[in-house]
Design an enzyme around this catalytic site. Structure first.
Site, mmCIF file in Angstrom:
data_model
loop_
_atom_site.group_PDB
_atom_site.id
_atom_site.type_symbol
_atom_site.label_atom_id
_atom_site.label_comp_id
_atom_site.label_asym_id
_atom_site.label_seq_id
_atom_site.Cartn_x
_atom_site.Cartn_y
_atom_site.Cartn_z
ATOM 1 N NE ARG A 236 -4.071 0.177 0.433
ATOM 2 C CZ ARG A 236 -4.956 0.500 -0.278
ATOM 3 N NH1 ARG A 236 -5.244 -0.507 -1.518
ATOM 4 N NH2 ARG A 236 -6.080 1.029 -0.231
ATOM 5 C CD GLU A 265 -1.963 4.188 -6.106
ATOM 6 O OE1 GLU A 265 -3.095 3.926 -5.937
ATOM 7 O OE2 GLU A 265 -1.235 3.618 -5.646
ATOM 8 C CG HIS A 284 -2.864 0.147 -7.063
ATOM 9 N ND1 HIS A 284 -3.068 0.562 -6.122
ATOM 10 C CD2 HIS A 284 -2.404 -1.267 -6.370
ATOM 11 C CE1 HIS A 284 -3.160 0.271 -4.629
ATOM 12 N NE2 HIS A 284 -3.136 -1.057 -5.212
#
Length: 319
Positions: A236, A265, A284
């Site tokens: 994360r 993000e 991601h």
């Protein structure tokens, strides 16, 4: 008929979900990426369930969702959902922790090897006519070195299994539930964070983002690392202090980093990590394979199905 609102969609279609929920004649409303808060609130007003990726499901969204019985996170981390407030409104929140473990582990290993072997910069150099770079750019050997792993959940275990094939001398693991006995059974060494930072040549991050883990890799921990250390984060964003990491990479106090998840993000194009040649980055997408998408969508829909049937979710995170 049941209405399911999907916030911040990321999939080509929702046929998997529709098949799983067919008995409830589902109607799907897709809230497009970049929609305003007002558009989100309007969409969830008559939703029976919400399915979400990274978008925030806060008090405002929960209050607006007057009929909602379930919020399902497409994925593992639920730090974007106000779990306590959802509970106060009798909304069951579930995630999908048991998908894509092999895929994330593969990606973490790819980032580790890509950053170590300078794959991206070598590719760029060769395409630009450079050849025989050789000793101009040092590359550390992986075999016989020490690996540190933060976490010992599903993904971390998959990663360790794959990494063992590379011939690491020692594998140090940090996890609050890891015992010496379990460590011995798995051929790993239980270690604290300082030991991992000092002794590891390679570090891979696989812990959840919690108040206790935010910036657990900060400037002080990076200062403990070896000059040729490589750190990878397919966990994360927020676990690593990005500014401290970028500064260390810029000053060559550590060798390289592979980053799939960022603190913000989509990542800011001005983020220093994107400007450095000793980083390998991705968007991601460690979780993604064609197979994992099908698995994720169908398992997420089954959690909604359980709630619609009056059952508890299999992975209920706000009991």
């Amino acid at each position: 008929m049941k209405k399911i609102v999907v916030i911040e969609p990321g999939y080509r279609d929702y046929e998997e979900e529709k098949q799983v929920l067919a008995e409830f004649d589902p109607v799907f409303e897709i809230v497009k990426l970049g929609s305003t808060k007002e558009q989100v609130l309007a969409a969830v007003k008559d939703a029976d369930a919400i399915m979400v990726r990274e978008a925030v499901v806060d008090k405002d969204v929960i209050d607006a969702a007057e009929k909602c019985k379930a919020v399902v996170r497409y994925g593992v981390g639920v730090d974007n959902i106000d779990l306590a407030y959802a509970k106060s409104k009798n909304i069951k929140v579930a995630n999908v922790p048991d998908y894509g473990s092999e895929d994330v582990a593969e990606h973490a290993l790819a980032l580790l090897m890509g950053a170590t072997r300078r794959i991206v910069t070598r590719d760029e150099d060769v395409r630009n006519g450079k050849w025989g770079i050789g000793q101009d750019e040092p590359i550390p050997r992986i075999f016989g070195k020490n690996l540190g792993v933060l976490g010992f959940g599903r993904i971390a275990k998959c990663f360790i299994t794959k990494a063992k094939g590379l011939g690491f001398k020692n594998i140090f693991v940090l996890d609050p539930v890891l015992t010496e006995e379990i460590a011995k059974e798995n051929g790993i060494i239980k270690a604290d964070l300082d030991t991992i930072c000092r002794e590891s040549d390679f570090i891979s991050v696989h812990v959840p983002l919690l108040p206790s883990t935010r910036h657990m890799i900060d400037a002080s921990k990076i200062a403990l690392m070896k000059k040729m250390a490589v750190i990878v984060n397919a966990g994360r964003g927020g676990i690593i202090d990005e500014r401290a990491l970028a500064q260390a990479l810029k000053e060559h106090r550590i060798f390289a980093a592979g980053i799939d998840t960022f603190e913000k993000e989509p990542v800011d194009t001005e983020n220093e990590l994107l400007k450095l040649k000793n980083t390998v980055v991705s968007d991601h997408n460690a979780w993604y394979t064609q197979e994992s998408v099908i698995e994720l969508q169908s398992k997420g829909a089954r959690e909604v199905l359980r709630v619609f049937k009056g059952e508890d979710p299999l992975h209920w995170v706000n009991k």
